[in-house]
Design an enzyme around this catalytic site. Structure first.
Site, PDB file in Angstrom:
ATOM      1  N   CYS A 180       6.979  -7.180   7.259  1.00 38.54           N
ATOM      2  CA  CYS A 180       8.125  -6.601   7.964  1.00 38.54           C
ATOM      3  C   CYS A 180       8.577  -7.584   9.021  1.00 38.54           C
ATOM      4  CB  CYS A 180       7.715  -5.282   8.629  1.00 38.54           C
ATOM      5  SG  CYS A 180       9.082  -4.446   9.463  1.00 38.54           S
ATOM      6  N   CYS A 238      -0.651   2.718   8.529  1.00 41.95           N
ATOM      7  CA  CYS A 238       0.153   1.610   9.034  1.00 41.95           C
ATOM      8  C   CYS A 238      -0.361   0.204   8.764  1.00 41.95           C
ATOM      9  CB  CYS A 238       0.367   1.777  10.545  1.00 41.95           C
ATOM     10  SG  CYS A 238       0.977   3.388  10.962  1.00 41.95           S
ATOM     11  N   CYS A 274       2.567  -2.522  15.970  1.00 45.67           N
ATOM     12  CA  CYS A 274       2.414  -2.215  14.546  1.00 45.67           C
ATOM     13  C   CYS A 274       1.661  -3.308  13.809  1.00 45.67           C
ATOM     14  CB  CYS A 274       3.812  -2.042  13.942  1.00 45.67           C
ATOM     15  SG  CYS A 274       3.801  -1.706  12.182  1.00 45.67           S
ATOM     16  N   GLY A 295       7.384  -2.039   6.158  1.00 48.93           N
ATOM     17  CA  GLY A 295       8.753  -2.500   5.941  1.00 48.93           C
ATOM     18  C   GLY A 295       9.776  -1.647   6.662  1.00 48.93           C
ATOM     19  N   CYS A 340       7.613  -5.046  15.662  1.00 51.95           N
ATOM     20  CA  CYS A 340       7.244  -4.093  16.713  1.00 51.95           C
ATOM     21  C   CYS A 340       5.838  -4.474  17.192  1.00 51.95           C
ATOM     22  CB  CYS A 340       7.257  -2.668  16.172  1.00 51.95           C
ATOM     23  SG  CYS A 340       8.877  -2.144  15.596  1.00 51.95           S
ATOM     24  N   GLU A 385       0.814  -1.206   0.000  1.00 51.94           N
ATOM     25  CA  GLU A 385       0.000   0.000   0.000  1.00 51.94           C
ATOM     26  C   GLU A 385       0.850   1.258   0.000  1.00 51.94           C
ATOM     27  OE1 GLU A 385      -2.164  -1.103   3.472  1.00 51.94           O
ATOM     28  OE2 GLU A 385      -0.889   0.117   4.730  1.00 51.94           O
ATOM     29  N   HIS A 443      10.127   5.996  20.295  1.00 53.09           N
ATOM     30  CA  HIS A 443       8.927   5.470  20.977  1.00 53.09           C
ATOM     31  C   HIS A 443       9.064   5.137  22.454  1.00 53.09           C
ATOM     32  CE1 HIS A 443       7.430   5.468  16.994  1.00 53.09           C
ATOM     33  NE2 HIS A 443       7.694   4.243  16.653  1.00 53.09           N
ATOM     34  N   CYS A 468       3.800   8.371   1.068  1.00 52.12           N
ATOM     35  CA  CYS A 468       4.399   7.414   1.989  1.00 52.12           C
ATOM     36  C   CYS A 468       4.558   6.088   1.249  1.00 52.12           C
ATOM     37  CB  CYS A 468       3.473   7.276   3.194  1.00 52.12           C
ATOM     38  SG  CYS A 468       4.006   6.059   4.399  1.00 52.12           S
ATOM     39  N   SER A 513      12.585   6.628   7.496  1.00 49.65           N
ATOM     40  CA  SER A 513      12.306   6.341   8.900  1.00 49.65           C
ATOM     41  C   SER A 513      12.783   4.935   9.237  1.00 49.65           C
ATOM     42  CB  SER A 513      10.793   6.454   9.123  1.00 49.65           C
ATOM     43  OG  SER A 513      10.465   6.094  10.443  1.00 49.65           O
TER      44      SER A 513
HETATM   45  N1  SAH Z   1      10.203   0.510   9.788  1.00 46.05           N
HETATM   46  C1  SAH Z   1      10.315   1.925   9.748  1.00 46.05           C
HETATM   47  C2  SAH Z   1       9.314   2.611   8.837  1.00 46.05           C
HETATM   48  C3  SAH Z   1       7.904   2.083   8.827  1.00 46.05           C
HETATM   49  S1  SAH Z   1       6.877   2.438  10.210  1.00 46.05           S
HETATM   50  C4  SAH Z   1      10.252   2.493  11.147  1.00 46.05           C
HETATM   51  O1  SAH Z   1      10.100   1.724  12.086  1.00 46.05           O
HETATM   52  O2  SAH Z   1      10.419   3.684  11.323  1.00 46.05           O
HETATM   53  C5  SAH Z   1       6.609   4.175  10.150  1.00 46.05           C
HETATM   54  C6  SAH Z   1       6.249   4.790  11.479  1.00 46.05           C
HETATM   55  O3  SAH Z   1       4.907   4.437  11.877  1.00 46.05           O
HETATM   56  C7  SAH Z   1       7.161   4.323  12.593  1.00 46.05           C
HETATM   57  O4  SAH Z   1       7.493   5.404  13.426  1.00 46.05           O
HETATM   58  C8  SAH Z   1       6.265   3.344  13.304  1.00 46.05           C
HETATM   59  O5  SAH Z   1       6.715   3.113  14.596  1.00 46.05           O
HETATM   60  C9  SAH Z   1       4.908   4.011  13.219  1.00 46.05           C
HETATM   61  N2  SAH Z   1       3.765   3.150  13.499  1.00 46.05           N
HETATM   62  C10 SAH Z   1       3.646   1.820  13.313  1.00 46.05           C
HETATM   63  N3  SAH Z   1       2.435   1.371  13.710  1.00 46.05           N
HETATM   64  C11 SAH Z   1       1.766   2.452  14.162  1.00 46.05           C
HETATM   65  C12 SAH Z   1       0.449   2.641  14.678  1.00 46.05           C
HETATM   66  N4  SAH Z   1      -0.387   1.622  14.819  1.00 46.05           N
HETATM   67  N5  SAH Z   1       0.085   3.897  15.035  1.00 46.05           N
HETATM   68  C13 SAH Z   1       0.936   4.950  14.852  1.00 46.05           C
HETATM   69  N6  SAH Z   1       2.177   4.827  14.355  1.00 46.05           N
HETATM   70  C14 SAH Z   1       2.599   3.593  14.025  1.00 46.05           C
END
Ligand code: SAH
Length: 357
Positions: free
Chosen positions: A112, A342, A119, A170, A116, A92, A227, A105, A202
């Site tokens: 991925c 996300c 996520c 990713g 995390c 997406e 975070h 974006c 990022s």
């Molecule tokens: N892997 C990279 C880029 C993808 S995630 C990274 O970790 O930075 C992009 C951003 O969205 C990251 O800051 C991630 O922590 C955040 N993110 C992921 N899931 C989320 C959610 N459910 N709500 C808000 N931000 C989220």
């Protein structure tokens, strides 16, 4: 065998290829112009190329946009597209109209492996890295859509993508080579010409890659998904922190700042009772004080399958950081009505999340 995607080639690579094949050096510029400026995807229509070059390209190469399975447009103008790749996997891409331009974006991997806990992307198992051309085609296809949308006003600055955030599904530092190649291609002034300062990568904190990235000394912006204000909390949210704890991460960030003279963004999702208490804000301020950067506070986007919930202390957290002398902003949410955050749209389609599209 299938044809090779022309979107794989940097300008220099295309030039080398064409010269090796006995074509005029200048033709690379013409091909780039047809594709990235005129959006022509049929080599036979590239009328100023020699017939033999048109034939060579048509026989061996293709300039295919991505196939859009679902296009959703939000009330706020956000457009989210679920694309199908040539091997039927889906990714997406989200376009967010900002005051300063059109920001896209992009996704860098199918799934991925960073896992995390908060996520939605982690719910989809990593299937593979995206090739550089698949990332370029996300921008190409969004640009084509914008051209269509603004066809009565093609000179309107909104008719083209001006900013890119590498923040889709990713971990870009886990697909480093392809991501950097993608950046090289979209950055090229003979193509889209999207400036390095308009591109943000990022990362969750893959320390050796942050150093490698710093050594490239580009002007690309770096955002760090921090975070948490201490290792205990960060370990509970992000497995990567066990390999590269906060101290190591901050060292690599200082190294990046020293090498590039750029400031960094610290992303901080606020999650209820996990990382949003006043003492966390104070701890965060202490942690990053003196580092040339600012904090981007992100309202958490809830994912049904995990226990994390949105914080209602965003303002309070923000005020403490400010009082502590830390630069901070609260990120605006885009496209909440179309699941633009996300991994949600793709995850739904794959049946990972409960609701259907
Ligand atoms: N892997 C990279 C880029 C993808 S995630 C990274 O970790 O930075 C992009 C951003 O969205 C990251 O800051 C991630 O922590 C955040 N993110 C992921 N899931 C989320 C959610 N459910 N709500 C808000 N931000 C989220």
């Amino acid at each position: 065998m299938g044809k090779t995607s022309i979107f794989k080639y940097t300008f220099e690579e295309l030039e080398t290829l064409l010269v090796e094949q006995g074509f005029n050096k200048f033709s690379a510029k013409q091909v780039f112009d047809w594709i990235y400026v005129k959006f022509e995807t049929d080599f036979n229509n590239m009328t100023n190329l020699s017939k033999s070059l048109r034939e060579f390209l048509s026989e061996n190469y293709e300039a295919k946009p991505l196939n859009d399975l679902v296009v959703k447009e939000s009330k706020d103008g956000t457009i989210k597209i679920l694309f199908m790749l040539d091997d039927s996997r889906t990714i997406e891409t989200v376009l967010m109209p900002q005051k300063y331009g059109q920001s896209v974006c992009v996704t860098t991997q199918v799934g991925c492996k960073m896992a995390c806990k908060f996520c939605a992307s982690g719910l989809i198992k990593t299937e593979r890295n995206l090739e550089s051309d698949e990332i370029v085609r996300q921008i190409f296809t969004m640009n084509k859509l914008l051209r269509e949308k603004f066809k009565d006003d093609p000179e309107n600055p909104s008719a083209r993508v001006s900013h890119i955030v590498v923040m889709g599904i990713g971990e870009p530092m886990d697909n480093f080579e392809n991501v950097m190649k993608f950046v090289n291609i979209v950055n090229d002034p003979k193509g889209f010409g999207i400036g390095a300062r308009h591109i943000t990568i990022s990362t969750c904190g893959v320390v050796p890659k942050i150093k490698e990235f710093a050594d490239l000394k580009t002007q690309i912006n770096l955002a760090i998904s921090l975070h948490a204000s201490n290792n205990e909390v960060r370990n509970s949210m992000m497995p990567i922190n066990r390999a590269f704890p906060i101290e190591k991460l901050l060292d690599s960030i200082r190294y990046y700042i020293d090498s590039t003279n750029r400031r960094v963004t610290f992303e901080y999702i606020l999650i209820d009772d996990v990382n949003d208490r006043p003492e966390h804000a104070v701890e965060l301020a202490k942690l990053i004080r003196g580092i040339n950067g600012y904090v981007n506070l992100i309202p958490y986007n809830e994912v049904e399958e995990n226990p994390y919930r949105k914080s209602n202390r965003i303002d309070e957290f923000f005020k403490i950081l400010k009082k502590q002398g830390i630069n901070a902003i609260v990120r605006k949410e885009f496209g909440a009505d179309i699941d633009a955050a996300c991994g949600q749209l793709r995850a739904k389609r794959e049946g990972v999340l409960k609701n259907e599209i």
